[in-house]
Design an enzyme around this catalytic site. Sequence first.
Site, PDB file in Angstrom:
ATOM      1  N   GLU A 104       0.854  -1.189   0.000  1.00 40.88           N
ATOM      2  CA  GLU A 104       0.000   0.000   0.000  1.00 40.88           C
ATOM      3  C   GLU A 104       0.886   1.235   0.000  1.00 40.88           C
ATOM      4  OE1 GLU A 104      -3.516   2.401   2.410  1.00 40.88           O
ATOM      5  OE2 GLU A 104      -3.227   0.260   2.816  1.00 40.88           O
ATOM      6  N   GLU A 126       4.869   5.205   3.489  1.00 39.14           N
ATOM      7  CA  GLU A 126       4.316   6.523   3.806  1.00 39.14           C
ATOM      8  C   GLU A 126       5.468   7.428   4.237  1.00 39.14           C
ATOM      9  OE1 GLU A 126       2.517   9.562   3.975  1.00 39.14           O
ATOM     10  OE2 GLU A 126       0.983   7.993   3.755  1.00 39.14           O
ATOM     11  N   ASP A 142      -2.573  12.143  -3.535  1.00 37.56           N
ATOM     12  CA  ASP A 142      -2.711  13.595  -3.741  1.00 37.56           C
ATOM     13  C   ASP A 142      -3.097  13.846  -5.195  1.00 37.56           C
ATOM     14  OD1 ASP A 142      -2.356  16.366  -4.043  1.00 37.56           O
ATOM     15  OD2 ASP A 142      -0.765  16.401  -2.524  1.00 37.56           O
ATOM     16  N   LYS A 176      -4.200  21.615  -9.378  1.00 40.42           N
ATOM     17  CA  LYS A 176      -3.846  22.629 -10.365  1.00 40.42           C
ATOM     18  C   LYS A 176      -3.204  21.995 -11.592  1.00 40.42           C
ATOM     19  CE  LYS A 176      -3.239  26.262  -6.896  1.00 40.42           C
ATOM     20  NZ  LYS A 176      -2.297  27.243  -6.279  1.00 40.42           N
ATOM     21  N   ASP A 196     -11.171  10.334  -4.977  1.00 37.00           N
ATOM     22  CA  ASP A 196     -12.443  11.047  -4.869  1.00 37.00           C
ATOM     23  C   ASP A 196     -12.395  12.345  -5.675  1.00 37.00           C
ATOM     24  OD1 ASP A 196     -10.722  12.506  -3.279  1.00 37.00           O
ATOM     25  OD2 ASP A 196     -12.188  12.858  -1.675  1.00 37.00           O
ATOM     26  N   THR A 210     -13.012   5.110   4.924  1.00 44.91           N
ATOM     27  CA  THR A 210     -12.212   5.797   5.935  1.00 44.91           C
ATOM     28  C   THR A 210     -12.824   7.145   6.317  1.00 44.91           C
ATOM     29  OG1 THR A 210     -10.835   6.937   4.313  1.00 44.91           O
ATOM     30  CG2 THR A 210     -10.130   4.725   5.003  1.00 44.91           C
ATOM     31  N   GLU A 229     -12.456   9.529   3.484  1.00 39.64           N
ATOM     32  CA  GLU A 229     -13.443   9.321   2.427  1.00 39.64           C
ATOM     33  C   GLU A 229     -14.806   9.865   2.819  1.00 39.64           C
ATOM     34  OE1 GLU A 229     -15.258   5.583  -0.194  1.00 39.64           O
ATOM     35  OE2 GLU A 229     -13.664   5.266   1.285  1.00 39.64           O
TER      36      GLU A 229
END
Length: 237
Positions: free
Chosen positions: A62, A87, A137, A141, A173, A210, A213
């Site tokens: 992940e 991460e 992310d 822009k 999303d 989550t 979300e």
Amino acid sequence: MTHDESQPFQRRIRSFVLREGRMTPAQQRAFDDHWARFGLDYTGNARDLDATFARQAPRVLEIGFGNGEALAWASEHDLARDYIGVEVHGPGVGRLMNALAERDATNVRIYKHDAVEVLENEITPGSLSEVRIWFPDPWHKKRHNKRRLVQPAFVALLASRMAPGGLLHLATDWEPYAEHMREVMEAAEGWRNRVGPGEAVERPDWRIETHFERRGMRLGHGVWDFLYEWHGATTAS
């Protein structure tokens, strides 16, 4: 499609911004108390995952697990597979390690490092049964769209690390990013959409909803999940 190891992906352009934030005392203690158990120090050398987990099992990677909520849940409900989380943000890493320690997890290891470098240098060809990139992310822009993680070169790198039939699960999303993901993946050689060309799926059972979300849905965001299987030839590094 092959990944050219002589041309490292996005070496000059990072697909993340390191907004470290302030760690709570509990999150800081997690590094002191649990990193030796759950953490993987980046070395730049190929890693023997069988030795790392002390067993042979399918591996799920992940990328960008945030606060670790989804990874913690998935690994607890899928003990037959090993999970590797990547991460860059310390607070999320600390929070996940505390959650893993609470249940005495044995099937999760964590990198606090750039995912591209981990994939290029530490993950061996054909070693991953699944890769999950959930809510990366979106770089809203237009001038920043090149920083989006899901790009042709990165997908080729993922392909070189996937086992035959391995699954790439993308979720976002942000509708423009969903369209970007669809465009990149439909053009990527060797990948097959599980449900049909360009089609998204309802949230699978293995991806919990989550806090992040739910917040997005309250703001009126849709959610798109894409499942792509690797059916090309694994390339050697």
